[in-house]
Design a protein around this motif. Structure first.
Motif, PDB file in Angstrom:
ATOM      1  N   THR A  73       0.820  -1.212   0.000  1.00  0.00           N
ATOM      2  CA  THR A  73       0.000   0.000   0.000  1.00  0.00           C
ATOM      3  C   THR A  73       0.853   1.260   0.000  1.00  0.00           C
ATOM      4  O   THR A  73       0.374   2.329  -0.381  1.00  0.00           O
ATOM      5  N   ASP A  74       2.094   1.173   0.438  1.00  0.00           N
ATOM      6  CA  ASP A  74       3.010   2.304   0.411  1.00  0.00           C
ATOM      7  C   ASP A  74       4.036   2.102  -0.701  1.00  0.00           C
ATOM      8  O   ASP A  74       4.087   1.044  -1.334  1.00  0.00           O
ATOM      9  N   ASP A  75       4.856   3.119  -0.938  1.00  0.00           N
ATOM     10  CA  ASP A  75       5.890   3.022  -1.959  1.00  0.00           C
ATOM     11  C   ASP A  75       6.840   1.876  -1.611  1.00  0.00           C
ATOM     12  O   ASP A  75       7.508   1.901  -0.579  1.00  0.00           O
ATOM     13  N   CYS A  76       6.875   0.869  -2.459  1.00  0.00           N
ATOM     14  CA  CYS A  76       7.662  -0.328  -2.165  1.00  0.00           C
ATOM     15  C   CYS A  76       9.078  -0.249  -2.733  1.00  0.00           C
ATOM     16  O   CYS A  76       9.906  -1.122  -2.467  1.00  0.00           O
ATOM     17  N   GLY A  77       9.350   0.774  -3.541  1.00  0.00           N
ATOM     18  CA  GLY A  77      10.684   0.929  -4.099  1.00  0.00           C
ATOM     19  C   GLY A  77      11.027  -0.067  -5.183  1.00  0.00           C
ATOM     20  O   GLY A  77      12.198  -0.240  -5.526  1.00  0.00           O
ATOM     21  N   ALA A  78      10.022  -0.721  -5.740  1.00  0.00           N
ATOM     22  CA  ALA A  78      10.279  -1.717  -6.777  1.00  0.00           C
ATOM     23  C   ALA A  78      10.688  -1.045  -8.087  1.00  0.00           C
ATOM     24  O   ALA A  78      10.510   0.161  -8.280  1.00  0.00           O
ATOM     25  N   THR A  79      11.228  -1.853  -8.980  1.00  0.00           N
ATOM     26  CA  THR A  79      11.604  -1.384 -10.310  1.00  0.00           C
ATOM     27  C   THR A  79      10.745  -2.119 -11.336  1.00  0.00           C
ATOM     28  O   THR A  79      10.725  -3.356 -11.354  1.00  0.00           O
ATOM     29  N   GLN A  80      10.035  -1.379 -12.155  1.00  0.00           N
ATOM     30  CA  GLN A  80       9.189  -1.999 -13.175  1.00  0.00           C
ATOM     31  C   GLN A  80       9.406  -1.340 -14.521  1.00  0.00           C
ATOM     32  O   GLN A  80       9.563  -0.121 -14.612  1.00  0.00           O
ATOM     33  N   THR A  81       9.407  -2.163 -15.535  1.00  0.00           N
ATOM     34  CA  THR A  81       9.448  -1.700 -16.916  1.00  0.00           C
ATOM     35  C   THR A  81       8.210  -2.211 -17.621  1.00  0.00           C
ATOM     36  O   THR A  81       7.904  -3.401 -17.576  1.00  0.00           O
ATOM     37  N   THR A  82       7.468  -1.308 -18.250  1.00  0.00           N
ATOM     38  CA  THR A  82       6.292  -1.694 -19.029  1.00  0.00           C
ATOM     39  C   THR A  82       6.463  -1.195 -20.454  1.00  0.00           C
ATOM     40  O   THR A  82       6.816  -0.033 -20.669  1.00  0.00           O
ATOM     41  N   ARG A  83       6.210  -2.079 -21.398  1.00  0.00           N
ATOM     42  CA  ARG A  83       6.332  -1.730 -22.815  1.00  0.00           C
ATOM     43  C   ARG A  83       5.027  -2.049 -23.531  1.00  0.00           C
ATOM     44  O   ARG A  83       4.360  -3.034 -23.222  1.00  0.00           O
ATOM     45  N   VAL A  84       4.683  -1.210 -24.491  1.00  0.00           N
ATOM     46  CA  VAL A  84       3.520  -1.458 -25.336  1.00  0.00           C
ATOM     47  C   VAL A  84       3.965  -2.315 -26.511  1.00  0.00           C
ATOM     48  O   VAL A  84       4.800  -1.898 -27.313  1.00  0.00           O
ATOM     49  N   LEU A  85       3.420  -3.518 -26.618  1.00  0.00           N
ATOM     50  CA  LEU A  85       3.757  -4.414 -27.723  1.00  0.00           C
ATOM     51  C   LEU A  85       2.853  -4.194 -28.926  1.00  0.00           C
ATOM     52  O   LEU A  85       3.269  -4.413 -30.059  1.00  0.00           O
ATOM     53  N   ASP A  86       1.622  -3.759 -28.667  1.00  0.00           N
ATOM     54  CA  ASP A  86       0.682  -3.520 -29.768  1.00  0.00           C
ATOM     55  C   ASP A  86      -0.435  -2.615 -29.259  1.00  0.00           C
ATOM     56  O   ASP A  86      -0.884  -2.753 -28.124  1.00  0.00           O
ATOM     57  N   HIS A  87      -0.853  -1.660 -30.080  1.00  0.00           N
ATOM     58  CA  HIS A  87      -1.957  -0.781 -29.709  1.00  0.00           C
ATOM     59  C   HIS A  87      -2.696  -0.388 -30.977  1.00  0.00           C
ATOM     60  O   HIS A  87      -2.191   0.352 -31.802  1.00  0.00           O
ATOM     61  N   THR A  88      -3.920  -0.934 -31.111  1.00  0.00           N
ATOM     62  CA  THR A  88      -4.787  -0.591 -32.224  1.00  0.00           C
ATOM     63  C   THR A  88      -6.032   0.082 -31.653  1.00  0.00           C
ATOM     64  O   THR A  88      -6.108   0.394 -30.473  1.00  0.00           O
ATOM     65  N   ASP A  89      -7.040   0.302 -32.504  1.00  0.00           N
ATOM     66  CA  ASP A  89      -8.259   0.961 -32.045  1.00  0.00           C
ATOM     67  C   ASP A  89      -8.985   0.145 -30.984  1.00  0.00           C
ATOM     68  O   ASP A  89      -9.685   0.712 -30.137  1.00  0.00           O
ATOM     69  N   ASP A  90      -8.878  -1.185 -31.019  1.00  0.00           N
ATOM     70  CA  ASP A  90      -9.647  -2.004 -30.084  1.00  0.00           C
ATOM     71  C   ASP A  90      -8.814  -3.017 -29.316  1.00  0.00           C
ATOM     72  O   ASP A  90      -9.365  -3.872 -28.607  1.00  0.00           O
ATOM     73  N   THR A  91      -7.483  -2.954 -29.425  1.00  0.00           N
ATOM     74  CA  THR A  91      -6.626  -3.933 -28.755  1.00  0.00           C
ATOM     75  C   THR A  91      -5.376  -3.248 -28.219  1.00  0.00           C
ATOM     76  O   THR A  91      -4.786  -2.393 -28.878  1.00  0.00           O
ATOM     77  N   LEU A  92      -4.974  -3.656 -27.032  1.00  0.00           N
ATOM     78  CA  LEU A  92      -3.742  -3.164 -26.410  1.00  0.00           C
ATOM     79  C   LEU A  92      -3.024  -4.356 -25.791  1.00  0.00           C
ATOM     80  O   LEU A  92      -3.633  -5.124 -25.038  1.00  0.00           O
ATOM     81  N   VAL A  93      -1.737  -4.523 -26.115  1.00  0.00           N
ATOM     82  CA  VAL A  93      -0.934  -5.610 -25.546  1.00  0.00           C
ATOM     83  C   VAL A  93       0.258  -4.981 -24.825  1.00  0.00           C
ATOM     84  O   VAL A  93       0.994  -4.179 -25.410  1.00  0.00           O
ATOM     85  N   LEU A  94       0.424  -5.340 -23.559  1.00  0.00           N
ATOM     86  CA  LEU A  94       1.446  -4.742 -22.710  1.00  0.00           C
ATOM     87  C   LEU A  94       2.346  -5.815 -22.110  1.00  0.00           C
ATOM     88  O   LEU A  94       1.875  -6.882 -21.697  1.00  0.00           O
ATOM     89  N   TYR A  95       3.632  -5.510 -22.026  1.00  0.00           N
ATOM     90  CA  TYR A  95       4.600  -6.381 -21.359  1.00  0.00           C
ATOM     91  C   TYR A  95       5.111  -5.654 -20.117  1.00  0.00           C
ATOM     92  O   TYR A  95       5.533  -4.491 -20.187  1.00  0.00           O
TER      93      TYR A  95
END
Length: 249
Positions: A73-95
Motif C-alpha cells: 500500500t506504500d511506496d515499495c521501491g520496486a523497479t518496473q518496466t512496461t512496454r507497449v507491444l501492440d496498440h490498435t483501435d480495439d486492442t492493447l498488448v502490454l509487457y
C-alpha cells in the motif's frame, strides 16, 4: 492438480488500473502469460475496449505508481518496466517486468510461498474486480495462502471465493454451490430470477436489484455475468457430451 479461482474487488483509489477499468465498463484486461520467481514477476496482458478506454488503460500502466500485481500500500521501491507491444483501435498488448523489493507482496509470490513452485496463473480484470485462476499441485496450504493474501490486501480489496476443484473433474464437478457457482453468485442469480430481472420486459433493473441485495451495482453486475458465463459453458459442454454419446460408432 487443483484449480483455485477467486476475485479481489478493489476499493476506489487502491489500484489505478481498477479505477480506470471502473470508468470504462466496456474494457477488460486478461493475462496472456504470467510468470514469477522469488525476485521477479513478468507478464503479458491483452486489453480490449473502446479507443478512449485503451488510451486510459495504457496511461495507467505507463504513467502511474503501478507495479504489476504488487499489493504493497506504500511506496515499495520496486523497479518496473512496461512496454507497449501492440496498440490498435480495439486492442492493447502490454509487457511488464517487475523486480520486487522486500516490501513487496503479490498473489503469485504468496501462492509460491504456500502452494508450491509448480503454480500456474491466469487473470482477468473487469472494473474493480480482479479475478485469479490458479492451478497448483494440491499439496500446499490453501487456508494459509488466503490468510497471507488477506493480510497483504488489507482494507484495499475484498476477497471472494469463486471456485475450487480438481482439474481432472468433469465439466460439471466442482466444490462450489449449485452448478459450480459461488454462494454469492448463486444468491445474485436467485434474486435476479425471483425479482423478474430475466423477464421480458424486465420487472427490475440491476440498480434496484443491487439496492435490494445491499451490494454495489458493479459487484452485482460482475456476479451475474460470471454466473451466466459458468451456466452457459456448462450447458454447451453438456450438449457436446450428449452429442458425443448419441453419435454412431
Amino acid at each position: 492438480m487443483r484449480e483455485l479461482v477467486f476475485a479481489l474487488e478493489y476499493e476506489p483509489g487502491c489500484n489505478r488500473v481498477a479505477d480506470t477499468l471502473a470508468d470504462h465498463p466496456d474494457a477488460r484486461v486478461r493475462s496472456l502469460s504470467l510468470h514469477a520467481t522469488d525476485e521477479r514477476l513478468w507478464r503479458v496482458d491483452h486489453a480490449v475496449g473502446s479507443p478512449d478506454a485503451l488510451d486510459d488503460v495504457e496511461d495507467a500502466f505507463l504513467n502511474s505508481d503501478y507495479y504489476a500485481d504488487c499489493l504493497a500500500t506504500d511506496d515499495c521501491g520496486a523497479t518496473q518496466t512496461t512496454r507497449v507491444l501492440d496498440h490498435t483501435d480495439d486492442t492493447l498488448v502490454l509487457y511488464s517486468d517487475w523486480e520486487r523489493t522486500p516490501a513487496c507482496a503479490s498473489v503469485p509470490h504468496i501462492a509460491r510461498d504456500h502452494l508450491g513452485d509448480g503454480v500456474l496463473f491466469e487473470t482477468r480484470h473487469e472494473g474493480r474486480h480482479y479475478t485469479w485462476r490458479i492451478i497448483h499441485p494440491g499439496e500446499g496450504d490453501v487456508a494459509a495462502f488466503f490468510d497471507a493474501l488477506g493480510a497483504a490486501v488489507g482494507d484495499c480489496a475484498r476477497m471472494e471465493m469463486l471456485r475450487t476443484a480438481d482439474t481432472s473433474a468433469s465439466a460439471g464437478g466442482t466444490d462450489g454451490g449449485a452448478g459450480g457457482l459461488s454462494p454469492e453468485q448463486e444468491a445474485a442469480l436467485r434474486a435476479a430470477v425471483e425479482h423478474g430481472y430475466y423477464e421480458s420486459p424486465r420487472e427490475v433493473d440491476v440498480g434496484n436489484l443491487a439496492d435490494h441485495l445491499d451490494v454495489p451495482r458493479s459487484t452485482l453486475t460482475y456476479r451475474l455475468r460470471r454466473a451466466e458465463e459458468q451456466l452457459a459453458k456448462r450447458y454447451v459442454a453438456g450438449e457436446r457430451l450428449t452429442d458425443g454419446a448419441s453419435a454412431p460408432l
